[in-house]
Design an enzyme around this catalytic site. Structure first.
Site, PDB file in Angstrom:
ATOM      1  NE  ARG A  86       8.497  -4.171  10.706  1.00 43.03           N
ATOM      2  CZ  ARG A  86       9.279  -3.403  10.389  1.00 43.03           C
ATOM      3  NH1 ARG A  86      10.511  -3.951  10.578  1.00 43.03           N
ATOM      4  NH2 ARG A  86       9.378  -2.137  10.074  1.00 43.03           N
ATOM      5  CG  HIS A 120      -0.060   0.113   2.425  1.00 42.38           C
ATOM      6  ND1 HIS A 120       0.682  -0.683   3.190  1.00 42.38           N
ATOM      7  CD2 HIS A 120       0.047   1.357   3.282  1.00 42.38           C
ATOM      8  CE1 HIS A 120       1.341  -0.289   4.191  1.00 42.38           C
ATOM      9  NE2 HIS A 120       1.012   0.878   4.214  1.00 42.38           N
ATOM     10  CG  HIS A 156       5.293   1.291   2.702  1.00 42.29           C
ATOM     11  ND1 HIS A 156       4.684   2.117   2.174  1.00 42.29           N
ATOM     12  CD2 HIS A 156       4.702   0.975   3.996  1.00 42.29           C
ATOM     13  CE1 HIS A 156       3.876   2.726   2.967  1.00 42.29           C
ATOM     14  NE2 HIS A 156       3.794   1.900   3.932  1.00 42.29           N
ATOM     15  CG  ASP A 189       1.918   4.975   4.789  1.00 47.15           C
ATOM     16  OD1 ASP A 189       1.258   3.714   4.430  1.00 47.15           O
ATOM     17  OD2 ASP A 189       2.748   5.112   5.462  1.00 47.15           O
TER      18      ASP A 189
HETATM   19  C1  LIG Z   1      -7.291  -1.070   3.952  1.00 46.49           C
HETATM   20  C2  LIG Z   1      -7.176  -0.041   4.615  1.00 46.49           C
HETATM   21  C3  LIG Z   1      -6.256   0.238   6.070  1.00 46.49           C
HETATM   22  C4  LIG Z   1      -6.243   1.699   6.107  1.00 46.49           C
HETATM   23  C5  LIG Z   1      -7.509   2.076   5.378  1.00 46.49           C
HETATM   24  C6  LIG Z   1      -7.674   1.377   4.149  1.00 46.49           C
HETATM   25  O1  LIG Z   1      -8.774   1.419   3.596  1.00 46.49           O
HETATM   26  C7  LIG Z   1      -6.823   1.803   3.223  1.00 46.49           C
HETATM   27  C8  LIG Z   1      -5.591   2.650   3.681  1.00 46.49           C
HETATM   28  C9  LIG Z   1      -4.949   1.838   5.114  1.00 46.49           C
HETATM   29  C10 LIG Z   1      -3.924   2.848   5.952  1.00 46.49           C
HETATM   30  C11 LIG Z   1      -2.528   2.518   5.336  1.00 46.49           C
HETATM   31  C12 LIG Z   1      -1.717   3.568   6.316  1.00 46.49           C
HETATM   32  C13 LIG Z   1      -2.155   3.592   7.933  1.00 46.49           C
HETATM   33  O2  LIG Z   1      -1.680   2.501   8.431  1.00 46.49           O
HETATM   34  C14 LIG Z   1      -3.604   3.677   7.958  1.00 46.49           C
HETATM   35  C15 LIG Z   1      -4.127   3.898   9.305  1.00 46.49           C
HETATM   36  C16 LIG Z   1      -4.121   4.716   6.965  1.00 46.49           C
HETATM   37  O3  LIG Z   1      -4.425   6.128   7.339  1.00 46.49           O
HETATM   38  O4  LIG Z   1      -4.537   4.170   5.622  1.00 46.49           O
HETATM   39  C17 LIG Z   1      -4.147   2.582   7.330  1.00 46.49           C
HETATM   40  C18 LIG Z   1      -5.762   2.146   7.395  1.00 46.49           C
HETATM   41  C19 LIG Z   1      -6.192   1.446   8.314  1.00 46.49           C
HETATM   42  O5  LIG Z   1      -5.515   0.433   8.985  1.00 46.49           O
HETATM   43  O6  LIG Z   1      -7.563   1.674   8.791  1.00 46.49           O
HETATM   44  O1  LIG Z   2       4.826  -2.024  10.640  1.00 47.39           O
HETATM   45  C1  LIG Z   2       5.587  -1.488   9.557  1.00 47.39           C
HETATM   46  O2  LIG Z   2       6.608  -1.718   9.541  1.00 47.39           O
HETATM   47  C2  LIG Z   2       4.853  -0.767   8.463  1.00 47.39           C
HETATM   48  C3  LIG Z   2       3.453  -0.749   8.678  1.00 47.39           C
HETATM   49  C4  LIG Z   2       2.788   0.123   7.523  1.00 47.39           C
HETATM   50  O3  LIG Z   2       3.269   0.367   6.527  1.00 47.39           O
HETATM   51  C5  LIG Z   2       1.371   0.874   7.883  1.00 47.39           C
HETATM   52  O4  LIG Z   2       1.100   0.457   9.065  1.00 47.39           O
HETATM   53  O5  LIG Z   2       0.989   1.772   7.159  1.00 47.39           O
HETATM   54 FE   LIG Z   3       2.259   2.027   5.601  1.00 41.80          FE
END
Ligand SMILES: C=C1C[C@]23C[C@@]1(O)CC[C@H]2[C@@]12CC[C@H](O)[C@@](C)(C(=O)O1)[C@H]2[C@@H]3C(=O)O
Ligand SMILES: O=C(O)CCC(=O)C(=O)O
Ligand SMILES: [Fe+2]
Length: 342
Positions: free
Chosen positions: A280, A213, A270, A215
């Site tokens: 981890r 994904h 990543h 961020d």
């Molecule tokens: C599948 C998902 C988890 C996420 C929300 C989403 O629909 C798509 C973006 C995901 C992400 C990736 C970065 C961060 O870990 C996170 C908190 C964010 O802002 O976007 C996660 C979301 C999540 O875990 O709820």
């Molecule tokens: O846990 C990690 O090292 C990365 C996780 C990550 O990419 C995320 O939480 O968006």
């Molecule tokens: Fe991430």
């Protein structure tokens, strides 16, 4: 939205993918020494070339890092029934194996926390803190101390970027994180070791801890213990593993910063692969803008006649779209004026 049933172990493996390339990051991970402000040139280059770099001499006291890591380990080592009292993560709280609301799974447990609890979310916080039965307020303090320092570092980095890009005012990026309404998130991930990974490795499978994904926010500041697992995708599609370094921080450019720089900076794809032997622990601060903030290329970055590559949207609109999409979805695609898919 998908209804969740308990995921089977097979769902965590990347069977169809080529085995993870064991290369370490070529040639080396861009390294930024924050004690040398002249490294701002290297910092901007790293954001353009990869959207990823490592930071040393960051100024975050080791005490805050170690205290948070040990609180996190204490929490994740407690019985499931205790951890579940802090869940589900809607939007803040404890989660396990299910990531987001769209059917993604990973070999991971996590805590999603609001770095700045609003009065309305006080009850969420009380519920979360009740998990730390012994000293709940201590945990809040440990998180606050850590987040305050990491946010300071993120702002310093954004100010260096703005300086090197000659943006005015100099705090044009960092003020979004400093805003009282900043929509930031703090996450602690725990990837337990998975002994079953060894059988599956024979088939060339990799156990996914956190699927690929980008961020969505502006900037992500990641620190982990010394267990490997983080991988980044190069532009040629190769996945390379990032050697862990518990004394340093890793910075990702997020989707919003890619848009604000009209594509000059890259939001890096990543993922995390799990490990058969070691756990981890990672903690990530995702610096986001206020919900009503317009996410658009900064006018001073656009050359004469240069158009925005993106349609207009607010962080609220983008976040809403992102959180309704699967982890690996190319979220910026629909906001591009000319689709990169053609
Ligand atoms: C599948 C998902 C988890 C996420 C929300 C989403 O629909 C798509 C973006 C995901 C992400 C990736 C970065 C961060 O870990 C996170 C908190 C964010 O802002 O976007 C996660 C979301 C999540 O875990 O709820
Ligand atoms: O846990 C990690 O090292 C990365 C996780 C990550 O990419 C995320 O939480 O968006
Ligand atoms: Fe991430």
């Amino acid at each position: 939205m998908v209804a969740f049933s308990k995921p089977t172990i097979e769902q965590f493996f990347l069977k169809a993918c080529k085995p993870v390339n064991p290369l370490t990051f070529p040639p080396t991970i861009p390294l930024i020494d924050l004690s040398k402000p002249e490294s701002k040139h290297l910092l901007v280059k790293a954001c353009q070339d990869f959207g990823f770099f490592k930071v040393v001499n960051h100024g975050v006291p080791a005490k805050f890092i170690n205290e948070l890591e040990s609180e996190a380990i204490k929490f994740f080592s407690s019985p499931l029934s205790v951890k579940q009292k802090a869940g589900p993560p809607s939007p803040f709280g404890y989660g396990s194996k299910n990531i987001g609301r769209n059917g993604d799974v990973g070999w991971v447990e996590y805590l999603l926390l609001d770095p700045k609890p609003e009065p309305e979310s006080e009850s969420d916080h009380r519920r979360l803190l009740s998990v730390f039965q012994e000293h709940p307020e201590d945990f809040r303090c440990v998180v606050d101390d850590y987040v305050t320092e990491v946010k300071k570092m993120a702002c310093e980095i954004l100010d260096l970027m703005a300086d090197e890009l000659k943006l005015e005012p100099k705090n044009v990026l960092s003020k979004l994180l400093m805003d009282e309404q900043s929509d930031s998130v703090f996450r602690v991930n725990y990837y337990p070791p998975c002994p079953e990974v060894r059988e599956h490795e024979i088939d060339g499978g990799n156990l996914i801890g956190f699927g690929e994904h980008t961020d969505p926010q502006i900037i992500s500041v990641l620190r982990s213990n010394n267990t490997s697992g983080l991988e980044i995708s190069l532009r040629d599609g190769r996945w390379v593993s990032v050697p862990p370094d518990s004394d340093s921080f890793f910075i990702n450019v997020g989707d919003s910063l890619q848009v604000m720089t009209n594509g000059r900076f890259k939001s890096i794809k990543h993922r995390v692969v799990a490990n058969s032997k070691e756990s981890r622990v990672s903690m990530i601060y995702f610096g986001g803008p206020p919900l009503n903030e317009k996410i658009a290329p900064l006018a001073s970055l656009l050359e004469t006649d240069e158009d925005s590559l993106y349609k207009e949207f607010t962080w609220f609109e983008y976040k809403n779209y992102a959180f309704n999409s699967a982890l690996s979805h190319d979220r910026l695609g629909v906001f591009e004026k000319i689709s990169s898919k053609i």
